[in-house]
Design a protein around this motif. Structure first.
Motif, PDB file in Angstrom:
ATOM      1  N   ASN A 208      12.386   2.029  -3.023  1.00 56.04           N
ATOM      2  CA  ASN A 208      13.074   1.000  -2.254  1.00 56.04           C
ATOM      3  C   ASN A 208      12.313   0.736  -0.963  1.00 56.04           C
ATOM      4  O   ASN A 208      12.316   1.571  -0.046  1.00 56.04           O
ATOM      5  N   ALA A 209      11.611  -0.373  -0.900  1.00 52.97           N
ATOM      6  CA  ALA A 209      10.902  -0.724   0.334  1.00 52.97           C
ATOM      7  C   ALA A 209      11.921  -0.985   1.438  1.00 52.97           C
ATOM      8  O   ALA A 209      13.043  -1.425   1.173  1.00 52.97           O
ATOM      9  N   PRO A 210      11.573  -0.704   2.680  1.00 51.66           N
ATOM     10  CA  PRO A 210      12.529  -0.902   3.779  1.00 51.66           C
ATOM     11  C   PRO A 210      12.903  -2.373   3.928  1.00 51.66           C
ATOM     12  O   PRO A 210      12.055  -3.263   3.809  1.00 51.66           O
ATOM     13  N   ARG A 211      14.167  -2.608   4.180  1.00 55.21           N
ATOM     14  CA  ARG A 211      14.594  -3.994   4.399  1.00 55.21           C
ATOM     15  C   ARG A 211      14.009  -4.539   5.696  1.00 55.21           C
ATOM     16  O   ARG A 211      13.603  -5.680   5.768  1.00 55.21           O
ATOM     17  N   GLY A 212      14.005  -3.722   6.714  1.00 54.14           N
ATOM     18  CA  GLY A 212      13.368  -4.118   7.975  1.00 54.14           C
ATOM     19  C   GLY A 212      11.995  -3.494   8.060  1.00 54.14           C
ATOM     20  O   GLY A 212      11.794  -2.482   8.764  1.00 54.14           O
TER      21      GLY A 212
ATOM     22  N   GLN B 271      -0.175   1.017  -6.543  1.00 54.76           N
ATOM     23  CA  GLN B 271      -1.249   0.355  -7.261  1.00 54.76           C
ATOM     24  C   GLN B 271      -2.425   0.054  -6.355  1.00 54.76           C
ATOM     25  O   GLN B 271      -3.586   0.205  -6.735  1.00 54.76           O
ATOM     26  N   ARG B 272      -2.142  -0.373  -5.110  1.00 54.74           N
ATOM     27  CA  ARG B 272      -3.224  -0.675  -4.158  1.00 54.74           C
ATOM     28  C   ARG B 272      -4.070   0.570  -3.900  1.00 54.74           C
ATOM     29  O   ARG B 272      -5.302   0.494  -3.875  1.00 54.74           O
TER      30      ARG B 272
ATOM     31  N   TRP C 287       0.821  -1.206   0.000  1.00 58.96           N
ATOM     32  CA  TRP C 287       0.000   0.000   0.000  1.00 58.96           C
ATOM     33  C   TRP C 287       0.859   1.262   0.000  1.00 58.96           C
ATOM     34  O   TRP C 287       0.517   2.256  -0.642  1.00 58.96           O
ATOM     35  N   VAL C 288       1.975   1.232   0.711  1.00 59.18           N
ATOM     36  CA  VAL C 288       2.712   2.468   1.000  1.00 59.18           C
ATOM     37  C   VAL C 288       3.867   2.701   0.035  1.00 59.18           C
ATOM     38  O   VAL C 288       4.119   3.825  -0.383  1.00 59.18           O
TER      39      VAL C 288
END
Length: 977
Positions: A24-28, A115-116, A17-18
């Motif tokens: 780059n999505a957070p690794r953690g 997209q969500r 969603w975010v």
């Protein structure tokens, strides 16, 4: 999470969603969401909102009273509204629906572009928002507020033009406000839109509703406008006046204009609104035709009558004065004018009559405010339309009327108008019809004249007619057959031209001498010869006369193509036309010179010929503004460069390099090729300027060779570079020898001759050392380092040369050269496995990209970043940078860059198990390399393809801790490359 309050979201779902795919999505992810939850709790607490935010391995949730969540409150309110409607309580249902709709304040989840979020917004809009508005409008109609319903429909239809539910309600609302003519007009226009869009079912459903409304069906009550008894008595004081020309068949594309006139001339009950409305527009756009159509359509709204009077402000006849208008209106009201001699008494009598019998008065062809000012008080009780070619700003300063501007027709409406008038021929020859429409540029008068000409020549093919009308004089004179008054575009434009002052006439003629339709005040002032403030005042007058457009807040003006052709014919009558053209082209030559000086301060500017224009600089202020100017004026500069003369000889050297960096390769090749031909012709004639022109020729040949290399046309590039080097050696030009030698070395490197490239670069570096020019030393060291990398085994020496090149550029404004060197270092360090050092070099290169705007350099940096991120294990970022490199390569047409970017993307996809797409991309890359004679690189890629075919699919590595791994299909790839 508030989209589904009190429901738990999985962690992966929140991430989707975010964070968008290219981010780059957070690794953690869990730790990041914990931190965000803390901030969210603090924000809720600070605003006094009782809610609990929970984040854990099981997911995320917001526990909150749903009465505090707007879309939940909206749903509840609409549920109550529908229950009230079902019980027959339409008034309370309308109130509840109104309250629900008012909860919409802005776009939902406006800061989320994933997209969500897009899917949720689209679903909520279609499933909740539009149905709620349709419900509200239905209830407004049910309680008799058709006028309010119509107003809301007009707002919604602008954003949702093909929404069938709104179109059906619009028909009912028009019927509810007693506008039967508009019902049918709207139906036909909207039905055509549906049919053009292929929505045949929607068109049929709309027809059923139209037939029902016309037959008096439907459950909605008609709006009743109560008329005071005094007004009813007034109707018997005399018959309604009707003094309007016949309606014109075949008008197209004026639905919005007619709706604007409706809105400005009627109140919320649909009754006439007293006051003045100005209708303005350029010559031939159909102002009078549209107003006459509207007058016929609204005739029933004005029970005492409608009068259209021609004030002759745009003709050679004597303009009508206020006394003539007063006498005409008195006569139309059956008052014996000859009984009153005093004009003041006549005006007072007319005012008294109009208080009892207010009319719709249309004052057509108004020249100025002074022409109608004495009438405004007399007509105070009437609805008055002032139709003029002029914007009449002084009228706006006194009575502040709403202004309706009549535009030219859209392409679709222009095609419809032409097709309606010439019928079958337009349908059978759509290409020819489209060419005629393009020439008319949406001007209704031009379209009508062309259609009449085509009808009179039934045996002529439309393309043949279009070919004839490419002669500007023939198009302007079309329709003139010796009668009076003339009915031609030239006559229409001349009517506006002849009322201009001498300064405005000269300014329009200067614009006619300008090669492009857009012009700046500075260019006009330079060519005109008058002071800038005087020219600016003249341009403002031309804008007020609709002979010129000022479409933005920039100091730029635009002239319609047909008006430009007319202005060009006026320009030929100037006594000093040759001097005007010379000063205008010199203006652009000097502007380009200043732009080159700002963008490339590290390079010596090309020499210029002597100019007659006194030049004090243009005041760009920064290199970025200079680049923007070149981009805006690119097409105009190309046209000047191809026009011949001294300016066309020198101009390409000033802007070709800049447009090459921006990726406009075809334009750069075109202008340089034309310039080279022009210089060679002048050189063949001899003269004192031969040495300077030989230097210009060498510069053009060198620049053309560079552009051709970018395009992958290696053989032509070599030929031009060797010619440039030969000229520089023959004339003893050291700078030209270094530049041509380095570019020849670059060519050798591209065709796989690294050793030859290194030899040439060493020679150029030694010559640069002798000259002591830091920029040249930096360029030679950079090229020599590239050659060493290609040779192999000399990587450390190459790194030292890159560092030396950067030292030479320390404090230099040549950000593109520094970007390229940092990128080359990053690529080499990535190959050597020194990823942290490579990351630092790529970071420095990225910091320079905003100031460079060199698309080939940015494209190569994205390719290197894709390889680096791939080696670092960041698959998402690697894919994003690789796709970005491919997009930039496609945009510029940089052949080698395309192949390099495709190959990098293919390597990433192969390593993540997508062998099918990897193979397809490698095949494309190999074809590009072979087509550019880069056989060694093509063979390397073909070996990769063979290895891929011989091996099993690669299985992605397992996840190690929080390290990103990918086992997914790649983003969609273009198949038409």
């Amino acid at each position: 999470m508030l989209t589904f309050p009190n429901q738990r979201f999985p962690i992966d779902a929140v991430v989707d969603w975010v964070w968008a795919e290219h981010e780059n999505a957070p690794r953690g992810a869990l730790a990041t969401l914990h931190q965000n939850a803390v901030h969210l709790r603090q924000a809720l607490q600070a605003n006094g909102i009782p809610a609990n935010v929970g984040v854990g391995k099981q997911g995320c949730v917001v526990e909150i009273d749903e009465a505090l969540v707007d879309h939940r409150v909206f749903t509840s309110a609409m549920t109550r509204a529908r229950e009230l409607r079902d019980r027959g309580d339409h008034h309370r249902a309308q109130v509840e629906a109104q309250a629900a709709v008012r909860l919409w304040r802005d776009e939902p989840l406006a800061d989320l572009r994933t997209q969500r979020a897009d899917d949720w917004r689209a679903h909520w809009l279609r499933g909740n928002w539009l149905p709620a508005n349709a419900f509200l409008i239905s209830e407004l109609l049910a309680v008799g507020h058709a006028d309010l319903a119509l107003g809301r429909l007009m707002e919604l239809e602008h954003a949702h033009p093909l929404e069938l539910s709104l179109a059906k309600l619009r028909l009912r609302a028009l019927a509810g406000t007693d506008r039967p003519d508009e019902v049918t007009e709207f139906y036909f226009a909207k039905r055509r839109e549906y049919r053009d869009a292929g929505e045949l079912r929607a068109a049929e459903e709309l027809r059923l509703v139209h037939d029902e409304v016309i037959d008096g069906g439907g459950d909605f009550p008609r709006q009743v406008v109560k008329v005071r008894a005094a007004e009813a008595d007034d109707e018997s004081s005399g018959p309604a006046v009707w003094h309007v020309p016949p309606d014109c068949d075949g008008m197209e594309g004026r639905a919005e204009l007619l709706a604007e006139l409706d809105a400005f001339t009627s109140d919320s009950t649909g009754a006439p609104r007293r006051g003045v409305v100005v209708v303005t527009g350029g010559p031939g756009v159909g102002k009078s035709t549209a107003v006459v159509r509207w007058a016929h359509r609204v005739r029933r709204r004005f029970p005492h009558g409608v009068v259209l009077l021609d004030l002759r402000g745009d003709s050679q006849a004597t303009p009508a004065n206020s006394g003539e208008i007063v006498d005409t209106l008195l006569s139309l009201l059956d008052f014996p004018v000859d009984q009153v001699v005093n004009p003041v008494v006549r005006a007072a009598k007319l005012s008294a009559l109009l208080q009892r019998r207010p009319l719709l008065v249309i004052l057509d062809n108004v020249r100025s405010r002074e022409q109608i000012a004495p009438l405004l008080g007399v007509l105070a009780t009437c609805t008055v339309l002032v139709v003029s070619r002029w914007r009449l700003p002084s009228l706006a300063a006194t009575v502040s009327p709403p202004v309706v501007t009549v535009p030219t027709l859209s392409t679709q409406d222009a095609i419809a108008l032409l097709g309606r008038r010439i019928g079958r021929r337009a349908r059978e020859d759509q290409v020819g019809a489209a060419e005629l429409v393009r020439m008319c540029q949406g001007n209704p008068l031009a379209l009508t004249l062309v259609a009449d000409h085509a009808l009179a020549r039934a045996g002529m093919q439309l393309p043949t007619l279009a070919g004839q009308l490419r002669d500007a004089d023939m198009l302007l004179d079309l329709g003139y057959e010796g009668d009076w008054p003339q009915r031609s575009l030239r006559a229409a434009f001349t009517a506006s031209y002849e009322v201009l002052g001498p300064g405005e006439r000269r300014a329009l003629a200067v614009i006619g001498a300008h090669p492009g339709p857009e012009v700046t005040t500075g260019a006009v002032a330079a060519a005109d010869g008058r002071p800038l403030p005087a020219v600016r005042r003249s341009l403002d007058v031309l804008v007020a006369a609709h002979l010129l457009e000022h479409p933005s807040d920039l100091d730029r003006y635009r002239v319609h193509d047909l008006l430009h052709a007319y202005a060009a014919s006026v320009a030929e009558q100037l006594a000093d036309i040759a001097a005007v053209r010379r000063r205008m082209f010199e203006f652009y030559l000097l502007m380009a010179y200043d732009a080159h000086r700002l963008v490339f301060p590290h390079k010596p500017p090309p020499r210029l010929p002597a100019t007659t224009l006194v030049w004090r600089g243009n005041g760009f202020g920064s290199a970025a503004l200079a680049r923007q100017w070149v981009v805006r004026e690119k097409n105009l500069l190309l046209e000047i460069a191809s026009a011949g003369g001294a300016e066309s000889t020198y101009l390409p050297a000033l802007f070709a390099e800049l447009i090459t960096e921006m990726g406009f390769y075809a334009d750069a090749v075109s202008c340089l090729t034309t310039a080279i031909s022009g210089v060679e012709e002048v050189l063949a004639q001899g003269g004192d300027a031969v040495p300077q022109l030989r230097q210009v020729l060498g510069s053009h040949l060198n620049d053309l060779g560079v552009v051709l290399m970018h395009k992958g046309e290696e053989r032509q590039a070599e030929r031009n570079l060797r010619r440039a080097l030969a000229l520089a050696e023959a004339d003893g030009l050291s700078l030209g020898r270094i530049a041509s030698t380095l570019n020849l070395a670059r060519w050798n490197l591209r065709v796989g001759r690294a050793a030859e490239a290194a030899v040439l670069c060493r020679w150029a570096l030694e010559l640069a050392y002798e000259l002591g020019e830091p920029p040249l030393c930096a360029a030679a060291a950079h090229r020599l380092a590239n050659a060493m990398v290609a040779t192999g085994g000399l990587e450390e020496e190459a790194l030292a040369l890159y560092a030396e090149a950067l030292d030479y550029l320390r404090g230099s404004d040549d950000v593109t050269a520094r970007l390229q060197i940092h990128t080359a270092q990053g690529a080499l360090l990535t190959d050597l496995g020194r990823l942290d050092e490579a990351d630092e070099q790529c970071r420095r290169a990225s910091d320079l990209t905003p100031a460079s705007l060199s698309l080939p350099s940015v494209m190569k940096l994205n390719t290197v970043l894709a390889r680096l991120r791939h080696e670092q294990g960041n698959a998402r970022a690697a894919l994003w940078f690789a796709h970005r490199a491919v997009q930039l390569a496609d945009r510029t047409g940089h052949a080698t860059g395309q192949a390099r970017a495709l190959s990098t993307l293919a390597e990433i996809l192969r390593d993540h198990g997508n062998g099918e797409d990897a193979r397809r991309l490698w095949v494309q890359a190999a074809e590009l390399y072979r087509g550019r004679a880069r056989t060694r690189r093509a063979a390397e890629i073909e070996k990769l393809i063979a290895d891929l075919d011989a091996s099993a699919a690669v299985v992605p590595a397992a996840r190690e801790g929080e390290r990103d791994t990918v086992a997914m299909l790649p983003p969609p790839l273009r198949g038409d490359r």
